[in-house]
Scaffold this active site. Sequence first.
Site, PDB file in Angstrom:
ATOM      1  N   VAL A 143     -41.734   3.946 -48.443  1.00 38.06           N
ATOM      2  CA  VAL A 143     -41.674   2.850 -49.409  1.00 38.06           C
ATOM      3  C   VAL A 143     -40.723   1.724 -48.995  1.00 38.06           C
ATOM      4  CG1 VAL A 143     -39.891   3.859 -50.907  1.00 38.06           C
ATOM      5  CG2 VAL A 143     -41.602   2.328 -51.867  1.00 38.06           C
ATOM      6  N   ARG A 150     -41.268   5.074 -54.756  1.00 36.57           N
ATOM      7  CA  ARG A 150     -42.159   4.230 -55.549  1.00 36.57           C
ATOM      8  C   ARG A 150     -41.791   2.761 -55.521  1.00 36.57           C
ATOM      9  NH1 ARG A 150     -40.328   6.673 -60.516  1.00 36.57           N
ATOM     10  NH2 ARG A 150     -38.965   7.871 -59.153  1.00 36.57           N
ATOM     11  N   HIS A 152     -37.703  -1.065 -55.630  1.00 34.16           N
ATOM     12  CA  HIS A 152     -38.266   0.229 -55.232  1.00 34.16           C
ATOM     13  C   HIS A 152     -37.197   1.297 -55.349  1.00 34.16           C
ATOM     14  CE1 HIS A 152     -36.322   0.928 -51.255  1.00 34.16           C
ATOM     15  NE2 HIS A 152     -36.252  -0.395 -51.210  1.00 34.16           N
ATOM     16  N   CYS A 153     -37.660   2.557 -55.444  1.00 37.93           N
ATOM     17  CA  CYS A 153     -36.741   3.691 -55.441  1.00 37.93           C
ATOM     18  C   CYS A 153     -37.050   4.527 -54.204  1.00 37.93           C
ATOM     19  CB  CYS A 153     -36.853   4.496 -56.726  1.00 37.93           C
ATOM     20  SG  CYS A 153     -38.498   5.157 -57.033  1.00 37.93           S
ATOM     21  N   VAL A 154     -36.887   5.824 -54.268  1.00 42.46           N
ATOM     22  CA  VAL A 154     -37.049   6.667 -53.083  1.00 42.46           C
ATOM     23  C   VAL A 154     -38.503   6.747 -52.632  1.00 42.46           C
ATOM     24  CG1 VAL A 154     -36.725   8.994 -52.149  1.00 42.46           C
ATOM     25  CG2 VAL A 154     -35.029   8.035 -53.702  1.00 42.46           C
TER      26      VAL A 154
END
Length: 473
Positions: A70, A30, A26-28
């Site tokens: 997330v 998504r 995952h990123c910030v």
Amino acid sequence: MGKYSKDAAELLNAIGGSDNISAVTHCVTRMRFVLQDPEKANIPEIEKISAVKGTFTQSGQFQVIIGNDVPEFYNDFVKVSGKEGVSKDQAKVAAKQNMNVIQRIMATLAEIFTPLIPALVVGGLILGFRNVLEGIQFDALDGQTIVQVSQFWQGVNDFLWLPGEAIFHFLPVGITWSIARKMGTTQILGIILGICLVSPQLLNAYGVSGATEIPQWDFGFFAIDKIGYQAQVIPAMMAGFLLSYLEIWLRKVIPNAISMILVPLFSLLPTIFIAHTVLGPIGWKIGSAISTVVNAGLTSSLNWLFGAVFGFFYAPLVITGLHHMTNAIDLQLIADFNGTNLWPMIALSNIAQGSAVLGIILINRGNKEEEQVSIPAMISCYLGVTEPAMFGINLKYMYPFIAGMVGSGLAGMVAIFTGVQASSIGVGGLPGILSIKTGTLSFALCMLIAIVVPVVLTYVFNKYRVFAKKEAF
């Protein structure tokens, strides 16, 4: 049971189960999946999940927009799926199985320039501020610039030249380092190679055209011009890749017992030599040719058409990932022409897409569920981050996306026609005006166009169901 356990289980089922997941991270905002078979992902079912704000596929990864929660969603998904997460770099490697040649090239460009963007943004702001201090004559100051009437601001202006020069004149150092980082080779060698391209011992690239005599390394039976490659992008990229591939090959053929000594020596020195004899001159000509062609389009009698077309199609370029090549073109334009007309249109495109979301907000005002998605997406878009707006809202309903494209095209046409130019890459949204070097008032007008036109068109398209892909919120 975690807060998102139910939603995570639904996502796992809709994405094709654990067996369909090659990698997950995952990123910030998504969740990022590399899927064995992307066709198994049931996108309509995924987008019905309450925690999901939208989906899209980019760079071989199937990405699910969750929002600021997330990390918590990711933890619950790992527990439900039994799939251990991987790092972003590992996910990128795995994603290459789903990418064609063009996508891989664009992904590589993105990985090279993304780590440099914070410095480039800062540099753009510095150059824009210095332009206000020393380049604008104010009527209130009797036609003088700020630095001409204030010793303090003259000192500030001189001081800011230091970081400005470090960012742009020594840009090849950042590029060769970033390539070494991306290729997994020795980063300090990348840094040293970059320094060897911009060393003070060399004739500055900006002084080559006016030099009466070019210094040389004289080896008796041949000589090499001592020319620097300050601010040059393509020569640095070519040299950086040569260094990395040479190091990778030498690691395979040189025994481990002596590799620590011989691999750095026989990868760095030949690369420096080839960079100054072959790659540098060729790369310089290629970069100059590209920037000359682009600049010809930006300054021709049909420049308004160029601006309209680029402004209209930039947002679709973002979807494909092809927009990453504009970073290299922008930087080459700055090196060759001391500014870029291209980047202002990129900032206007971001503003236009955010304004299309504003239109959706106004149409559905009072809908709390919709506002949880649209308001943060609009704000991030106005600050230069377009993904939540484009993939979470505009592409989902299509007509706001097209409204943003039209607004961006009109704004781009006006920007080019009126000669708007940026000092450098800056913040790709409303704060982008701080990086404008020429035509600040014109850019403000273009921003107004990029705000008003998409809002109005989004309302009209929604009312008459023009380009409607789905029902509005």
